[in-house]
Write a protein that holds these residues in place. Structure first.
Motif, PDB file in Angstrom:
ATOM      1  N   HIS A  81       0.836  -1.204   0.000  1.00 55.39           N
ATOM      2  CA  HIS A  81       0.000   0.000   0.000  1.00 55.39           C
ATOM      3  C   HIS A  81       0.865   1.244   0.000  1.00 55.39           C
ATOM      4  O   HIS A  81       1.898   1.289   0.654  1.00 55.39           O
ATOM      5  N   VAL A  82       0.403   2.254  -0.727  1.00 55.01           N
ATOM      6  CA  VAL A  82       1.005   3.574  -0.611  1.00 55.01           C
ATOM      7  C   VAL A  82       0.123   4.396   0.321  1.00 55.01           C
ATOM      8  O   VAL A  82      -1.107   4.408   0.181  1.00 55.01           O
ATOM      9  N   ALA A  83       0.746   5.043   1.296  1.00 54.74           N
ATOM     10  CA  ALA A  83       0.023   5.958   2.179  1.00 54.74           C
ATOM     11  C   ALA A  83       0.618   7.348   1.975  1.00 54.74           C
ATOM     12  O   ALA A  83       1.834   7.493   1.866  1.00 54.74           O
ATOM     13  N   ILE A  84      -0.256   8.330   1.895  1.00 60.87           N
ATOM     14  CA  ILE A  84       0.211   9.713   1.720  1.00 60.87           C
ATOM     15  C   ILE A  84      -0.396  10.557   2.831  1.00 60.87           C
ATOM     16  O   ILE A  84      -1.584  10.424   3.152  1.00 60.87           O
ATOM     17  N   GLY A 133      -5.505  21.131  15.665  1.00 64.70           N
ATOM     18  CA  GLY A 133      -5.084  22.485  16.035  1.00 64.70           C
ATOM     19  C   GLY A 133      -5.310  23.424  14.864  1.00 64.70           C
ATOM     20  O   GLY A 133      -6.433  23.571  14.369  1.00 64.70           O
ATOM     21  N   THR A 134      -4.225  24.035  14.377  1.00 60.51           N
ATOM     22  CA  THR A 134      -4.352  24.978  13.263  1.00 60.51           C
ATOM     23  C   THR A 134      -3.996  24.318  11.937  1.00 60.51           C
ATOM     24  O   THR A 134      -3.772  25.010  10.947  1.00 60.51           O
ATOM     25  N   ARG A 135      -3.937  22.986  11.931  1.00 58.49           N
ATOM     26  CA  ARG A 135      -3.452  22.317  10.721  1.00 58.49           C
ATOM     27  C   ARG A 135      -4.475  21.348  10.129  1.00 58.49           C
ATOM     28  O   ARG A 135      -5.221  20.698  10.863  1.00 58.49           O
ATOM     29  N   ASN A 136      -4.479  21.301   8.799  1.00 58.26           N
ATOM     30  CA  ASN A 136      -5.246  20.273   8.086  1.00 58.26           C
ATOM     31  C   ASN A 136      -4.359  19.062   7.897  1.00 58.26           C
ATOM     32  O   ASN A 136      -3.178  19.198   7.548  1.00 58.26           O
ATOM     33  N   ARG A 137      -4.932  17.903   8.086  1.00 56.96           N
ATOM     34  CA  ARG A 137      -4.176  16.685   7.874  1.00 56.96           C
ATOM     35  C   ARG A 137      -4.997  15.762   6.980  1.00 56.96           C
ATOM     36  O   ARG A 137      -6.125  15.388   7.316  1.00 56.96           O
ATOM     37  N   LEU A 138      -4.439  15.438   5.822  1.00 56.03           N
ATOM     38  CA  LEU A 138      -5.119  14.577   4.857  1.00 56.03           C
ATOM     39  C   LEU A 138      -4.372  13.265   4.783  1.00 56.03           C
ATOM     40  O   LEU A 138      -3.143  13.246   4.684  1.00 56.03           O
ATOM     41  N   LEU A 139      -5.107  12.162   4.843  1.00 56.47           N
ATOM     42  CA  LEU A 139      -4.486  10.836   4.775  1.00 56.47           C
ATOM     43  C   LEU A 139      -5.095  10.070   3.610  1.00 56.47           C
ATOM     44  O   LEU A 139      -6.316   9.883   3.544  1.00 56.47           O
ATOM     45  N   LEU A 140      -4.232   9.660   2.702  1.00 53.45           N
ATOM     46  CA  LEU A 140      -4.684   8.932   1.517  1.00 53.45           C
ATOM     47  C   LEU A 140      -4.066   7.551   1.525  1.00 53.45           C
ATOM     48  O   LEU A 140      -2.944   7.367   1.986  1.00 53.45           O
ATOM     49  N   ARG A 141      -4.807   6.606   0.964  1.00 56.53           N
ATOM     50  CA  ARG A 141      -4.290   5.247   0.906  1.00 56.53           C
ATOM     51  C   ARG A 141      -4.679   4.603  -0.418  1.00 56.53           C
ATOM     52  O   ARG A 141      -5.779   4.818  -0.925  1.00 56.53           O
ATOM     53  N   LYS A 142      -3.731   3.829  -0.943  1.00 60.90           N
ATOM     54  CA  LYS A 142      -3.987   3.189  -2.229  1.00 60.90           C
ATOM     55  C   LYS A 142      -3.214   1.885  -2.313  1.00 60.90           C
ATOM     56  O   LYS A 142      -2.009   1.852  -2.042  1.00 60.90           O
ATOM     57  N   GLN A 143      -3.902   0.846  -2.693  1.00 57.86           N
ATOM     58  CA  GLN A 143      -3.236  -0.449  -2.842  1.00 57.86           C
ATOM     59  C   GLN A 143      -2.411  -0.465  -4.131  1.00 57.86           C
ATOM     60  O   GLN A 143      -2.813   0.082  -5.150  1.00 57.86           O
ATOM     61  N   VAL A 144      -1.247  -1.104  -4.038  1.00 61.43           N
ATOM     62  CA  VAL A 144      -0.409  -1.274  -5.222  1.00 61.43           C
ATOM     63  C   VAL A 144      -0.833  -2.561  -5.913  1.00 61.43           C
ATOM     64  O   VAL A 144      -0.721  -3.636  -5.337  1.00 61.43           O
ATOM     65  N   VAL A 145      -1.345  -2.416  -7.119  1.00 62.46           N
ATOM     66  CA  VAL A 145      -1.751  -3.592  -7.889  1.00 62.46           C
ATOM     67  C   VAL A 145      -0.716  -3.809  -8.975  1.00 62.46           C
ATOM     68  O   VAL A 145      -0.373  -2.883  -9.704  1.00 62.46           O
ATOM     69  N   GLY A 146      -0.204  -5.024  -9.043  1.00 60.12           N
ATOM     70  CA  GLY A 146       0.779  -5.317 -10.095  1.00 60.12           C
ATOM     71  C   GLY A 146       2.202  -5.144  -9.607  1.00 60.12           C
ATOM     72  O   GLY A 146       2.465  -4.654  -8.545  1.00 60.12           O
TER      73      GLY A 146
END
Lengths: 146, 111
Positions: A81-84, A133-146
Motif C-alpha cells: 500500500h502507498v500511504a500519503i 489544532g491549526t493544521r489540516n491533515r489529509l491521509l490517503l491510501r492506495k493499494q499497489v496492484v501489479g
C-alpha cells in the motif's frame, strides 16, 4: 526484489510552480519502490489536486507557507500500500464534505471547476481528513496492484 | 507543456505535448479562447503526446467547448492515452466531448 517499505518527505511552498518538484518527488519514489506507471499517475493527480486547492484557496495572507507531504510504502499480509499524508496550515477544509459534482449535465450547463476533489476521492482507495489544532491533515491510501 | 498549431481540411489542430497542470493550464486556456475569439469553429486537440492532465486542464477544455458551441462549432479530442482517457471518464467528459482514436479520424468525421 521490490523494497517492502520506506518513505519520503517533501516540503512544498505555497506556490503552484512547486507542482513540478512534487511530480519529480513522486516519480523518484515510484522508481525507488518499483511502483507501476498508472499508479504514479493517480498519486500525482490526487496530490496535485489537493496541493493546488491549498495554494489557490487556503490562505488569507500572502506570506510563504510550507506544505508537508510524506509518501510511504508498506507491505502487509494484504499486499503493498502507498500511504500519503499531507499537512498544511491553511484554513480548515474537509474534502469529504464537498458534494460530488453532477457529471450528467450537457456541456452548456456543466459548471466550470469542482472536479479536483472528485478526482482525489476517485483515485484513492481511502481518504481521511482531520483538523489538528491549526493544521489540516489529509491521509490517503492506495493499494499497489501489479 | 508545448502547444503547436497546424491546419488541415479547415480544422485548427492543436497538438499538446507534455503535462497540463494547475501551473500551466492558463496558457492552454488562452490559446484555445484566442483561437475561438478569432473565429475558429472546428478545432481538434491532438492529445497523442499529452502525458498528464489534471482538473485545471479539463477546465480549459470545458471553457473552450462552451465558448465554441453557440457559434455552431465543436472541440474534438483525439488520441488520448489510457491514463488521460481515465481522467476524462472520471470527469464525465467522454460523454460531452467527441473523442476520436486519431486526429485523422477526427478530421474524417468532420468532413
Amino acid at each position: 526484489m521490490k523494497p517492502a517499505s520506506g518513505s519520503a518527505d517533501i516540503y512544498l511552498r505555497n506556490d503552484l510552480r512547486e507542482l513540478e518538484r512534487l511530480r519529480v518527488a513522486v516519480e523518484a519514489f515510484g522508481a525507488n519502490y518499483c511502483l507501476p506507471g498508472p499508479l504514479l499517475f493517480e498519486l500525482n493527480l490526487a496530490l496535485e489536486e489537493w496541493v493546488t486547492n491549498i495554494v489557490a484557496y487556503g490562505y488569507d495572507d500572502t506570506e510563504p507557507h510550507s506544505i508537508a507531504v510524506r509518501i510511504s510504502l508498506d507491505t502487509t499480509a494484504e499486499g503493498r500500500h502507498v500511504a500519503i499524508e499531507v499537512e498544511d496550515d491553511a484554513r480548515p477544509f474537509n474534502p469529504l464534505e464537498v458534494p460530488p459534482p453532477r457529471l450528467d449535465l450537457p456541456i452548456e450547463e456543466r459548471p466550470v471547476g469542482g472536479l479536483g476533489i472528485h478526482f482525489l476521492r476517485r483515485c484513492m482507495d481511502s481518504v481521511a481528513y482531520e483538523r489538528v489544532g491549526t493544521r489540516n491533515r489529509l491521509l490517503l491510501r492506495k493499494q499497489v496492484v501489479g | 507543456m508545448d502547444i503547436t498549431e497546424s491546419r488541415q481540411n479547415g480544422f485548427l489542430i492543436l497538438t499538446v505535448t507534455g503535462r497540463v497542470d494547475a501551473s500551466n493550464a492558463s496558457s492552454l486556456e488562452k490559446t484555445l479562447l484566442t483561437a475561438i475569439d478569432g473565429g475558429e469553429r472546428r478545432i481538434v486537440v491532438d492529445c497523442a503526446p499529452l502525458e498528464y492532465i489534471s482538473s485545471a486542464g479539463l477546465r480549459a477544455l470545458l471553457l473552450a467547448a462552451k465558448r465554441v458551441a453557440p457559434g455552431g462549432g465543436a472541440l474534438a479530442l483525439a488520441a488520448l492515452r489510457d491514463e488521460i482517457k481515465e481522467v476524462f471518464d472520471m470527469a464525465g467528459f467522454s460523454a460531452i466531448f467527441r473523442v476520436f482514436p486519431t486526429t485523422g479520424d477526427a478530421l474524417a468525421a468532420g468532413r
